[in-house]
Design a protein around this motif. Structure first.
Motif, PDB file in Angstrom:
ATOM      1  N   ILE A   1      10.725  -8.551 -10.331  1.00 61.95           N
ATOM      2  CA  ILE A   1      10.920  -8.742 -11.678  1.00 61.95           C
ATOM      3  C   ILE A   1      10.884  -7.291 -12.403  1.00 61.95           C
ATOM      4  CG2 ILE A   1       9.770  -9.642 -13.680  1.00 61.95           C
ATOM      5  CD1 ILE A   1       8.668 -11.911 -11.755  1.00 61.95           C
ATOM      6  N   GLN A   2      11.728  -6.944 -13.094  1.00 61.04           N
ATOM      7  CA  GLN A   2      11.798  -5.689 -13.984  1.00 61.04           C
ATOM      8  C   GLN A   2      11.195  -5.752 -15.176  1.00 61.04           C
ATOM      9  OE1 GLN A   2      13.258  -2.671 -12.833  1.00 61.04           O
ATOM     10  NE2 GLN A   2      12.128  -1.903 -14.810  1.00 61.04           N
ATOM     11  N   LEU A   3      10.144  -5.127 -15.479  1.00 63.86           N
ATOM     12  CA  LEU A   3       9.574  -5.079 -16.775  1.00 63.86           C
ATOM     13  C   LEU A   3      10.097  -3.771 -17.524  1.00 63.86           C
ATOM     14  CD1 LEU A   3       5.854  -5.822 -15.615  1.00 63.86           C
ATOM     15  CD2 LEU A   3       7.669  -7.272 -16.207  1.00 63.86           C
ATOM     16  N   THR A   4       9.308  -3.584 -18.785  1.00 61.20           N
ATOM     17  CA  THR A   4       9.964  -2.607 -19.482  1.00 61.20           C
ATOM     18  C   THR A   4       9.930  -1.384 -18.700  1.00 61.20           C
ATOM     19  OG1 THR A   4       9.339  -3.565 -21.396  1.00 61.20           O
ATOM     20  CG2 THR A   4       9.703  -1.326 -21.809  1.00 61.20           C
ATOM     21  N   ASP A   5       8.867  -0.632 -18.115  1.00 56.44           N
ATOM     22  CA  ASP A   5       8.678   0.618 -17.607  1.00 56.44           C
ATOM     23  C   ASP A   5       8.461   0.556 -16.213  1.00 56.44           C
ATOM     24  OD1 ASP A   5       8.640   2.009 -20.056  1.00 56.44           O
ATOM     25  OD2 ASP A   5       6.524   1.221 -20.307  1.00 56.44           O
ATOM     26  N   PHE A   6       8.343  -0.557 -15.563  1.00 63.37           N
ATOM     27  CA  PHE A   6       8.533  -0.703 -13.962  1.00 63.37           C
ATOM     28  C   PHE A   6       8.839  -2.015 -13.403  1.00 63.37           C
ATOM     29  CE2 PHE A   6       4.416  -1.501 -15.991  1.00 63.37           C
ATOM     30  CZ  PHE A   6       3.802  -2.632 -15.088  1.00 63.37           C
ATOM     31  N   ALA A   7       8.932  -2.136 -12.107  1.00 63.09           N
ATOM     32  CA  ALA A   7       9.182  -3.328 -11.554  1.00 63.09           C
ATOM     33  C   ALA A   7       7.977  -3.844 -10.908  1.00 63.09           C
ATOM     34  CB  ALA A   7      10.323  -3.380 -10.860  1.00 63.09           C
ATOM     35  N   ILE A   8       7.937  -5.183 -10.618  1.00 60.00           N
ATOM     36  CA  ILE A   8       6.995  -5.658  -9.722  1.00 60.00           C
ATOM     37  C   ILE A   8       7.480  -6.726  -8.867  1.00 60.00           C
ATOM     38  CG2 ILE A   8       4.932  -5.544 -11.441  1.00 60.00           C
ATOM     39  CD1 ILE A   8       5.403  -8.680 -12.120  1.00 60.00           C
ATOM     40  N   SER A   9       6.975  -7.224  -7.688  1.00 59.42           N
ATOM     41  CA  SER A   9       7.683  -8.294  -6.649  1.00 59.42           C
ATOM     42  C   SER A   9       6.353  -9.253  -6.608  1.00 59.42           C
ATOM     43  CB  SER A   9       8.035  -7.479  -5.472  1.00 59.42           C
ATOM     44  OG  SER A   9       8.922  -6.443  -5.527  1.00 59.42           O
ATOM     45  N   VAL A  10       6.978 -10.589  -6.433  1.00 60.83           N
ATOM     46  CA  VAL A  10       6.024 -11.556  -6.253  1.00 60.83           C
ATOM     47  C   VAL A  10       6.444 -12.507  -5.320  1.00 60.83           C
ATOM     48  CG1 VAL A  10       5.237 -11.480  -8.687  1.00 60.83           C
ATOM     49  CG2 VAL A  10       6.986 -12.755  -8.213  1.00 60.83           C
ATOM     50  N   ALA A  11       5.376 -13.281  -4.739  1.00 66.41           N
ATOM     51  CA  ALA A  11       5.692 -14.331  -3.805  1.00 66.41           C
ATOM     52  C   ALA A  11       4.544 -15.194  -4.010  1.00 66.41           C
ATOM     53  CB  ALA A  11       5.962 -14.035  -2.448  1.00 66.41           C
ATOM     54  N   ARG A  12       4.364 -16.366  -3.125  1.00 64.47           N
ATOM     55  CA  ARG A  12       3.223 -17.303  -3.269  1.00 64.47           C
ATOM     56  C   ARG A  12       2.827 -17.385  -1.776  1.00 64.47           C
ATOM     57  NH1 ARG A  12       2.538 -19.257  -8.060  1.00 64.47           N
ATOM     58  NH2 ARG A  12       0.974 -20.575  -7.423  1.00 64.47           N
ATOM     59  N   ILE A  13       1.463 -17.521  -1.876  1.00 71.21           N
ATOM     60  CA  ILE A  13       0.940 -18.183  -0.616  1.00 71.21           C
ATOM     61  C   ILE A  13       0.238 -19.662  -1.025  1.00 71.21           C
ATOM     62  CG2 ILE A  13      -0.621 -16.567  -0.776  1.00 71.21           C
ATOM     63  CD1 ILE A  13      -1.633 -17.249   2.268  1.00 71.21           C
ATOM     64  N   ASP A  14       0.627 -20.860  -0.899  1.00 71.57           N
ATOM     65  CA  ASP A  14       0.204 -22.149  -1.234  1.00 71.57           C
ATOM     66  C   ASP A  14       0.202 -21.924  -2.904  1.00 71.57           C
ATOM     67  OD1 ASP A  14      -0.128 -23.075   1.198  1.00 71.57           O
ATOM     68  OD2 ASP A  14      -2.431 -22.321   1.218  1.00 71.57           O
ATOM     69  N   GLN A  15      -1.100 -21.952  -3.437  1.00 76.93           N
ATOM     70  CA  GLN A  15      -0.902 -22.111  -5.010  1.00 76.93           C
ATOM     71  C   GLN A  15      -1.146 -20.494  -5.604  1.00 76.93           C
ATOM     72  OE1 GLN A  15       0.453 -24.200  -6.939  1.00 76.93           O
ATOM     73  NE2 GLN A  15       0.793 -25.348  -4.795  1.00 76.93           N
ATOM     74  N   THR A  16      -1.512 -19.575  -4.729  1.00 76.11           N
ATOM     75  CA  THR A  16      -1.915 -18.201  -4.824  1.00 76.11           C
ATOM     76  C   THR A  16      -0.599 -17.356  -5.268  1.00 76.11           C
ATOM     77  OG1 THR A  16      -3.868 -18.330  -4.065  1.00 76.11           O
ATOM     78  CG2 THR A  16      -3.111 -16.111  -4.425  1.00 76.11           C
ATOM     79  N   LEU A  17      -0.676 -16.674  -6.448  1.00 71.18           N
ATOM     80  CA  LEU A  17       0.423 -15.763  -6.658  1.00 71.18           C
ATOM     81  C   LEU A  17       0.044 -14.408  -6.134  1.00 71.18           C
ATOM     82  CD1 LEU A  17       3.330 -15.305  -8.345  1.00 71.18           C
ATOM     83  CD2 LEU A  17       1.798 -14.420  -9.958  1.00 71.18           C
ATOM     84  N   VAL A  18       1.121 -13.688  -5.330  1.00 72.81           N
ATOM     85  CA  VAL A  18       0.802 -12.376  -4.726  1.00 72.81           C
ATOM     86  C   VAL A  18       1.758 -11.634  -5.439  1.00 72.81           C
ATOM     87  CG1 VAL A  18       0.709 -10.832  -2.696  1.00 72.81           C
ATOM     88  CG2 VAL A  18       0.059 -13.447  -2.360  1.00 72.81           C
ATOM     89  N   CYS A  19       1.398 -10.475  -6.091  1.00 70.54           N
ATOM     90  CA  CYS A  19       2.118  -9.581  -6.873  1.00 70.54           C
ATOM     91  C   CYS A  19       1.878  -8.127  -6.486  1.00 70.54           C
ATOM     92  CB  CYS A  19       1.413  -9.775  -8.358  1.00 70.54           C
ATOM     93  SG  CYS A  19       2.550  -8.398  -9.520  1.00 70.54           S
ATOM     94  N   VAL A  20       2.822  -7.535  -6.031  1.00 67.58           N
ATOM     95  CA  VAL A  20       3.092  -5.914  -5.574  1.00 67.58           C
ATOM     96  C   VAL A  20       3.312  -5.329  -6.766  1.00 67.58           C
ATOM     97  CG1 VAL A  20       3.845  -4.331  -3.917  1.00 67.58           C
ATOM     98  CG2 VAL A  20       3.192  -6.620  -3.200  1.00 67.58           C
ATOM     99  N   THR A  21       2.562  -4.352  -7.023  1.00 71.13           N
ATOM    100  CA  THR A  21       2.760  -3.598  -8.493  1.00 71.13           C
ATOM    101  C   THR A  21       2.775  -1.933  -8.164  1.00 71.13           C
ATOM    102  OG1 THR A  21       0.698  -2.935  -9.041  1.00 71.13           O
ATOM    103  CG2 THR A  21       1.201  -5.251  -9.390  1.00 71.13           C
ATOM    104  N   PRO A  22       3.386  -1.225  -8.934  1.00 74.52           N
ATOM    105  CA  PRO A  22       3.035   0.250  -8.664  1.00 74.52           C
ATOM    106  C   PRO A  22       1.686   0.517  -8.557  1.00 74.52           C
ATOM    107  CG  PRO A  22       4.781   0.044 -10.338  1.00 74.52           C
ATOM    108  CD  PRO A  22       4.234  -1.512  -9.793  1.00 74.52           C
ATOM    109  N   PHE A  23       1.225   1.829  -7.737  1.00 71.46           N
ATOM    110  CA  PHE A  23      -0.112   2.154  -7.636  1.00 71.46           C
ATOM    111  C   PHE A  23      -0.928   2.300  -8.861  1.00 71.46           C
ATOM    112  CE2 PHE A  23      -3.346   5.392  -6.512  1.00 71.46           C
ATOM    113  CZ  PHE A  23      -3.871   4.818  -5.705  1.00 71.46           C
ATOM    114  N   PHE A  24      -2.107   2.236  -8.966  1.00 71.39           N
ATOM    115  CA  PHE A  24      -2.769   2.201 -10.195  1.00 71.39           C
ATOM    116  C   PHE A  24      -3.248   3.875 -10.433  1.00 71.39           C
ATOM    117  CE2 PHE A  24      -5.124  -2.231 -10.527  1.00 71.39           C
ATOM    118  CZ  PHE A  24      -3.787  -2.940 -11.009  1.00 71.39           C
TER     119      PHE A  24
END
Length: 260
Positions: free
Chosen positions: A209-232
């Motif tokens: 998913i492309q946001l304004t300034d960066f992209a994230i990637s998401v998937a699910r395990i059961d009902q939990t959303l797992v989101c990989v983001t740029p480093f903090f």
């Protein structure tokens, strides 16, 4: 025509053998909550980094002596060993995320006061923090897989150690997710995107998913959303309040979209 039996690849056999040779003490430590700050397992939001940093550049012998201890129950920022942890750049970003996610009032508060008031990463508070790998290094460029870490872990290379953790520590984390059912797991560091999804989900193609300034990637395990983001942090990471607001807004929208 003579029958020629099909043989399994020697390379594959050798690889399996390498990954089965972990030191039992290392395995006990790695298949626990060791190597992470902890917090509240019942929290809706979990965070996962790659590994603890080693700002003090503690040598590996001391790291092994101090860190190779199983943690069957999580630690928290209430523990003496974590006093002041909220002052690191990464952990301040956790405070930012939770402030925006829960619309907390962080104005005119020090990080210490904010953490205390809202019980950030407390055992009965907001947030839970893991690391994919349990052994601390100063940074990726400083990894020296010396004889003492080879002996303590049982692995001949950092690559074998990382693969074992993705497979086995990942399963430990997936079991914890299924038990405690957080709504959201934020994994930080797009360079380890594939390993995060291997560790935290059961397969399937993540959505980018492309946001304004960066992209994230998401998937699910059961009902939990797992989101990989740029480093903090870092020049291309989540390094401003504006970017953090983008991240929080997008994950909250995704949670609403994917609720059953």
């Amino acid at each position: 025509m003579a029958f020629i039996p099909k043989l399994e690849s020697p390379t594959l056999n050798q690889s399996k053998e390498r990954l089965e040779m972990s030191n039992p003490k290392f395995s006990e430590m790695a298949l626990s909550f060791a190597g992470g700050d902890g917090g509240n397992l019942q929290s809706e939001v979990w965070f996962c980094g790659y590994e603890w940093g080693n700002l003090a550049k503690t040598d590996m012998a001391e790291t092994i002596e101090h860190d190779f201890v199983a943690q069957p129950q999580p630690t928290s920022w209430q523990d003496e060993d974590f006093d002041g942890s909220w002052n690191t750049n990464y952990n301040r970003k956790i405070c930012w995320f939770l402030e925006y996610f829960y619309q907390l009032d962080g104005s005119n508060k020090s990080y210490e006061a904010f953490v205390e008031e809202f019980k950030i990463l407390h055992s009965n508070g907001l947030g839970f923090k893991l690391n994919l790998l349990p052994v601390r290094f100063h940074d990726r460029g400083s990894v020296d897989w010396s004889d003492n870490i080879q002996t303590a872990s049982g692995f001949a290379s950092f690559a074998d150690y990382r693969e074992w953790c993705v497979i086995h520590r990942g399963k430990f984390f997936r079991d914890a997710i299924r038990q405690y059912q957080p709504k959201l797991v934020i994994c930080t560091g797009v360079g380890e995107r594939d390993n995060f999804f291997r560790a935290f989900t059961d397969g399937g193609e993540p959505e980018r998913i492309q946001l304004t300034d960066f992209a994230i990637s998401v998937a699910r395990i059961d009902q939990t959303l797992v989101c990989v983001t740029p480093f903090f942090g870092g020049p291309s990471g989540i390094n401003s309040h504006e970017k953090m607001q983008q991240l929080v807004g997008s994950t909250k929208a995704l949670l609403k979209r994917t609720q059953p």
